[in-house]
Design an enzyme around this catalytic site. Structure first.
Site, short mmCIF file in Angstrom:
data_model
loop_
_atom_site.label_atom_id
_atom_site.label_comp_id
_atom_site.label_asym_id
_atom_site.label_seq_id
_atom_site.Cartn_x
_atom_site.Cartn_y
_atom_site.Cartn_z
N ARG A 1 0.88 -1.18 0.00
CA ARG A 1 0.00 0.00 0.00
C ARG A 1 0.91 1.21 0.00
NH1 ARG A 1 -5.28 1.08 3.62
NH2 ARG A 1 -6.01 -0.25 1.93
N ASP B 1 -17.66 6.22 -1.20
CA ASP B 1 -16.38 6.14 -0.48
C ASP B 1 -16.22 7.46 0.28
OD1 ASP B 1 -13.86 5.34 0.37
OD2 ASP B 1 -12.85 5.89 -1.49
N CYS C 1 -16.33 0.63 0.96
CA CYS C 1 -15.09 -0.12 1.27
C CYS C 1 -14.67 0.05 2.72
CB CYS C 1 -13.98 0.31 0.31
SG CYS C 1 -13.47 2.03 0.49
N ARG D 1 -12.89 -9.33 1.45
CA ARG D 1 -11.48 -8.98 1.20
C ARG D 1 -10.61 -10.21 1.44
NH1 ARG D 1 -9.71 -3.69 1.71
NH2 ARG D 1 -7.74 -4.53 0.95
N1 CP Z 1 -11.03 -0.66 2.69
C1 CP Z 1 -9.75 -0.63 3.11
O1 CP Z 1 -8.80 -0.75 2.30
O2 CP Z 1 -9.61 -0.54 4.46
P1 CP Z 1 -8.28 -0.12 5.23
O3 CP Z 1 -7.87 1.25 4.69
O4 CP Z 1 -8.66 -0.09 6.68
O5 CP Z 1 -7.20 -1.13 4.94
#
Ligand code: CP
Length: 317
Positions: free
Chosen positions: A102, A225, A268, A296
């Protein structure tokens, strides 16, 4: 066979996306039957941004597959600052069978993939969140049936990673994808053009509009979102204030009334009740956000084990 990665939604073909989604459904039904990472093999999981669900679901996914999740704090590793992305990729590729990252720019994860020599998975960048969209599509399929021909409406910031991934992932699935967003928060033109190309190839369509009612009309799934994505904290007052450009796009019970009566609501998470969605909707009967969050795990087990299998097959003499 070239090394495969999952850096953006259209790194899978239409058929591969369907295969990964059906693999995810099989895994969900029998959670400990896929032991692709038994050893345990190590998967490196790096976070340059905040997370709850992604760290939790990837850690669980890797453990369920028989592997070991080596979670790396991006603040300690300082990828691209303390040393180059290429050197980090070379180091991790010698110890891990896959890398999950990420981070910020899409260029960063592309550079990681160029040097890692193992599959790299995008766990969210500024441009895309493809693992989330796999989970979302899985959830829509569970609740509304086969994806081709279904309509997904997304409301809010049309320029963020979720909008981009909904565009690519839904179009790839042969769905009709609609994005309702203010005129000055449009998706990136090249991503929109790619979504239109995918939709044309797979029987779907793409609509970008500033009319929330037109977007949700008879839709099978309605998604939103946060209006303040990670990295946009300094814009919080403008984005969430009384004159928010997104206020008209809040998902309310009244707006859901324009969708198909069986429509599901997706988010999400994390969610901000009273901003992008009302509590009545997200905590109401059409909301499937907890299934979406759980999925997920299953979707990531499927994409991770599939990519590792592809890589191993490519290494066979
Ligand atoms: N939806 C999602 O990616 O959650 P986090 O940012 O908590 O990982």
């Amino acid at each position: 066979m070239p090394l495969r990665h999952f850096l953006r939604d259209d790194d899978l073909t239409h058929d591969e996306q369907a295969l990964v989604l059906s693999r995810a459904a099989r895994i969900k039904a029998a959670p400990f039957t896929d032991r692709t990472l038994v050893g345990p093999e190590v998967v490196a999981v790096l976070f340059d941004k905040q997370t709850l669900r992604t760290q939790l679901s990837f850690s669980a996914a890797i453990a369920h597959l028989g592997g070991y999740p080596m979670v790396v704090d991006g603040k300690l590793a300082q990828v691209g600052v303390r040393e180059s992305i290429a050197d980090v990729a070379r180091v991790m590729g010698r110890e891990a069978v896959a890398i999950v990252w990420r981070t910020y720019g899409q260029d960063r994860i592309e550079e990681m993939a160029a040097y890692a020599q193992v599959p790299v998975i995008n766990a969210l960048t500024d441009d895309f969140h493809p693992c989330q969209i796999l989970a979302d599509l899985m959830t829509v399929q569970e609740h509304r049936g086969d994806l081709p021909g279904k309509t997904l409406a997304y409301l809010g910031d049309g320029a963020n990673n979720m909008a981009h991934s909904y565009l690519l992932g839904s179009a790839l699935a042969g769905m009709h994808v609609r994005v309702a967003t203010p005129a000055d928060h449009q998706p990136k033109p090249e991503i929109l053009a790619r979504a239109e190309e995918l939709a044309a190839a797979h029987g779907g369509s793409v609509l970008i509009t500033d009319d929330p009612v037109a977007a949700v009309a008879d839709a099978d799934a309605v998604a939103t979102d946060t209006w303040v994505s990670m990295g946009q904290e300094k814009e919080k007052d403008r984005r969430r204030g009384e004159t928010s450009p997104f206020a008209r796009f809040q998902v309310t019970t009244e707006l859901m009334g324009h969708a198909d009566p069986e429509a599901v609501f997706l988010h999400c998470l994390p969610a901000y009740r009273g901003y992008e969605v009302t509590a009545e909707v997200i905590d109401g009967p059409q909301s499937v956000v907890w299934d979406e969050s759980e999925n997920r795990l299953h979707a990531q087990k499927a994409i991770l084990s599939w990519l590792v299998e592809q890589h191993r097959a490519g290494e066979q003499p």
